[in-house]
Design a protein around this motif. Sequence first.
Motif, PDB file in Angstrom:
ATOM      1  N   ALA A   1       0.845  -1.194   0.000  1.00 14.02           N
ATOM      2  CA  ALA A   1       0.000   0.000   0.000  1.00 14.02           C
ATOM      3  C   ALA A   1       0.885   1.252   0.000  1.00 14.02           C
ATOM      4  N   PRO A   2       0.333   2.405  -0.361  1.00 10.02           N
ATOM      5  CA  PRO A   2       1.117   3.643  -0.371  1.00 10.02           C
ATOM      6  C   PRO A   2       1.785   3.956   0.974  1.00 10.02           C
ATOM      7  N   ASP A   3       1.185   3.491   2.066  1.00 11.57           N
ATOM      8  CA  ASP A   3       1.777   3.740   3.390  1.00 11.57           C
ATOM      9  C   ASP A   3       2.837   2.709   3.770  1.00 11.57           C
ATOM     10  N   GLY A   4       3.171   1.798   2.836  1.00 11.01           N
ATOM     11  CA  GLY A   4       4.204   0.804   3.081  1.00 11.01           C
ATOM     12  C   GLY A   4       3.712  -0.506   3.671  1.00 11.01           C
ATOM     13  N   VAL A   5       2.434  -0.584   4.028  1.00 10.83           N
ATOM     14  CA  VAL A   5       1.886  -1.808   4.606  1.00 10.83           C
ATOM     15  C   VAL A   5       1.709  -2.856   3.513  1.00 10.83           C
ATOM     16  N   TRP A   6       2.153  -4.073   3.795  1.00 10.26           N
ATOM     17  CA  TRP A   6       1.955  -5.185   2.870  1.00 10.26           C
ATOM     18  C   TRP A   6       0.558  -5.741   3.084  1.00 10.26           C
ATOM     19  N   VAL A   7      -0.235  -5.768   2.012  1.00 10.66           N
ATOM     20  CA  VAL A   7      -1.628  -6.220   2.136  1.00 10.66           C
ATOM     21  C   VAL A   7      -1.884  -7.577   1.494  1.00 10.66           C
ATOM     22  N   GLY A   8      -0.888  -8.110   0.797  1.00 10.92           N
ATOM     23  CA  GLY A   8      -1.091  -9.410   0.172  1.00 10.92           C
ATOM     24  C   GLY A   8       0.211 -10.005  -0.309  1.00 10.92           C
ATOM     25  N   THR A   9       0.155 -11.318  -0.584  1.00 11.34           N
ATOM     26  CA  THR A   9       1.347 -12.020  -1.037  1.00 11.34           C
ATOM     27  C   THR A   9       0.985 -13.290  -1.789  1.00 11.34           C
ATOM     28  N   VAL A  10       1.885 -13.718  -2.641  1.00 15.85           N
ATOM     29  CA  VAL A  10       1.849 -15.030  -3.283  1.00 15.85           C
ATOM     30  C   VAL A  10       3.296 -15.408  -3.567  1.00 15.85           C
ATOM     31  N   THR A  11       3.602 -16.685  -3.408  1.00 19.78           N
ATOM     32  CA  THR A  11       4.945 -17.187  -3.674  1.00 19.78           C
ATOM     33  C   THR A  11       4.885 -18.177  -4.827  1.00 19.78           C
TER      34      THR A  11
ATOM     35  N   GLU B   1       4.030 -35.806  -4.804  1.00 18.65           N
ATOM     36  CA  GLU B   1       4.842 -36.542  -5.778  1.00 18.65           C
ATOM     37  C   GLU B   1       5.666 -35.572  -6.593  1.00 18.65           C
ATOM     38  N   ALA B   2       6.688 -36.093  -7.232  1.00 15.98           N
ATOM     39  CA  ALA B   2       7.545 -35.269  -8.073  1.00 15.98           C
ATOM     40  C   ALA B   2       6.765 -34.771  -9.284  1.00 15.98           C
ATOM     41  N   SER B   3       7.141 -33.625  -9.762  1.00 15.56           N
ATOM     42  CA  SER B   3       6.500 -33.044 -10.941  1.00 15.56           C
ATOM     43  C   SER B   3       6.843 -33.853 -12.183  1.00 15.56           C
ATOM     44  N   ALA B   4       5.873 -34.052 -13.039  1.00 15.02           N
ATOM     45  CA  ALA B   4       6.105 -34.760 -14.301  1.00 15.02           C
ATOM     46  C   ALA B   4       6.557 -33.801 -15.403  1.00 15.02           C
ATOM     47  N   VAL B   5       6.367 -32.497 -15.192  1.00 12.76           N
ATOM     48  CA  VAL B   5       6.694 -31.484 -16.197  1.00 12.76           C
ATOM     49  C   VAL B   5       7.341 -30.289 -15.508  1.00 12.76           C
ATOM     50  N   ASP B   6       7.972 -29.417 -16.301  1.00 13.33           N
ATOM     51  CA  ASP B   6       8.442 -28.147 -15.768  1.00 13.33           C
ATOM     52  C   ASP B   6       7.216 -27.274 -15.536  1.00 13.33           C
ATOM     53  N   GLN B   7       7.127 -26.770 -14.321  1.00  8.75           N
ATOM     54  CA  GLN B   7       5.943 -25.980 -13.960  1.00  8.75           C
ATOM     55  C   GLN B   7       6.275 -25.020 -12.828  1.00  8.75           C
ATOM     56  N   ALA B   8       5.392 -24.073 -12.631  1.00  4.84           N
ATOM     57  CA  ALA B   8       5.468 -23.178 -11.482  1.00  4.84           C
ATOM     58  C   ALA B   8       4.318 -23.533 -10.550  1.00  4.84           C
ATOM     59  N   HIS B   9       4.551 -23.384  -9.268  1.00  2.00           N
ATOM     60  CA  HIS B   9       3.560 -23.753  -8.263  1.00  2.00           C
ATOM     61  C   HIS B   9       3.322 -22.539  -7.375  1.00  2.00           C
ATOM     62  N   LEU B  10       2.092 -22.051  -7.337  1.00  6.42           N
ATOM     63  CA  LEU B  10       1.745 -20.915  -6.498  1.00  6.42           C
ATOM     64  C   LEU B  10       1.363 -21.411  -5.115  1.00  6.42           C
ATOM     65  N   VAL B  11       1.957 -20.803  -4.095  1.00 11.84           N
ATOM     66  CA  VAL B  11       1.687 -21.166  -2.702  1.00 11.84           C
ATOM     67  C   VAL B  11       1.619 -19.899  -1.860  1.00 11.84           C
ATOM     68  N   GLY B  12       1.153 -20.064  -0.631  1.00 13.83           N
ATOM     69  CA  GLY B  12       1.185 -18.967   0.326  1.00 13.83           C
ATOM     70  C   GLY B  12       0.348 -17.767  -0.047  1.00 13.83           C
ATOM     71  N   VAL B  13      -0.762 -17.985  -0.729  1.00 14.34           N
ATOM     72  CA  VAL B  13      -1.618 -16.876  -1.166  1.00 14.34           C
ATOM     73  C   VAL B  13      -2.351 -16.295   0.044  1.00 14.34           C
ATOM     74  N   PHE B  14      -2.226 -14.994   0.226  1.00 19.72           N
ATOM     75  CA  PHE B  14      -2.938 -14.310   1.313  1.00 19.72           C
ATOM     76  C   PHE B  14      -3.139 -12.852   0.950  1.00 19.72           C
ATOM     77  N   VAL B  15      -4.353 -12.369   1.182  1.00 16.69           N
ATOM     78  CA  VAL B  15      -4.673 -10.950   1.057  1.00 16.69           C
ATOM     79  C   VAL B  15      -5.432 -10.553   2.327  1.00 16.69           C
ATOM     80  N   ARG B  16      -4.987  -9.472   2.929  1.00 17.27           N
ATOM     81  CA  ARG B  16      -5.637  -9.006   4.158  1.00 17.27           C
ATOM     82  C   ARG B  16      -7.115  -8.718   3.865  1.00 17.27           C
ATOM     83  N   PRO B  17      -7.979  -8.982   4.845  1.00 14.25           N
ATOM     84  CA  PRO B  17      -9.421  -8.791   4.625  1.00 14.25           C
ATOM     85  C   PRO B  17      -9.791  -7.413   4.082  1.00 14.25           C
ATOM     86  N   GLU B  18      -9.140  -6.371   4.553  1.00 13.58           N
ATOM     87  CA  GLU B  18      -9.487  -5.017   4.114  1.00 13.58           C
ATOM     88  C   GLU B  18      -9.108  -4.750   2.657  1.00 13.58           C
ATOM     89  N   ALA B  19      -8.264  -5.597   2.069  1.00  9.27           N
ATOM     90  CA  ALA B  19      -7.862  -5.412   0.677  1.00  9.27           C
ATOM     91  C   ALA B  19      -8.546  -6.393  -0.269  1.00  9.27           C
TER      92      ALA B  19
END
Length: 186
Positions: free
Chosen positions: A70-80, A94-112
Amino acid sequence: MDYVMRVVRADEWPQVRQLRLDALKDPAAPVAFLESYEEAVVRPDVFWQERAAAAAEDGGGRVRQFVAEAPDGVWVGTVTVLVESPEDDARFGEASAVDQAHLVGVFVRPEARGTGVTDALFREAVAWAWSLSAPGMERVRLHVHEKNPRAAAFYRRFGFVPSGQRIPAPGGRGEQELEYVLGREA
C-alpha cells in the motif's frame, strides 16, 4: 487505493515473517496453509532470513515471493512461486512430471479483498513464471483445500481449471487438496 506489486527483498525478512503470521491468524488459515501459527511463530530469525533471501529478486531463480504494498508501506497481500522440474524431489505428494510453477502462500488481508489485489498479485506471479528460461515451462499450478470455496472460486475466475489430481490434506482427517492448473496458452 493504488498498490505496488513487487518482489520481496532479502532484508525484508521481518515483514515476510509478520505477513505470514498475520495470514496464519486468518479464519481460513486451517484450510489455506500447511502450517499453523503456533508452528510458525517459534521459528528462529534465521529461518525467516533464509526464506526472504531465497524468494528475493537475486535469490537464485527458483522461488519468488510477490507482495502488494500500500502507499503507506503496509503489505496487504502475497503469493509465492516455486519452480518445479521432474528432476526435483517430490513436493506436495509426488515429483513433478513437467516443468511448472507452483503458487503457494496466497494471502490478502481482509481489508484489501475485493480491490483487485489478488488479481494483480496473480498477474505478476504468472507473468514471472512464463518469463523463466526453463525450456518447456508448461503450466502454473496450485492446490486448494476442498473446503475453501472462496479461494477455488477466485482461481477459476482467474483461469485455473481443476486437473482432477487430488492429494491428501494435512492433518489425516481424510480431506483433500485439489490441484488447479493454468496452461501456457491461457
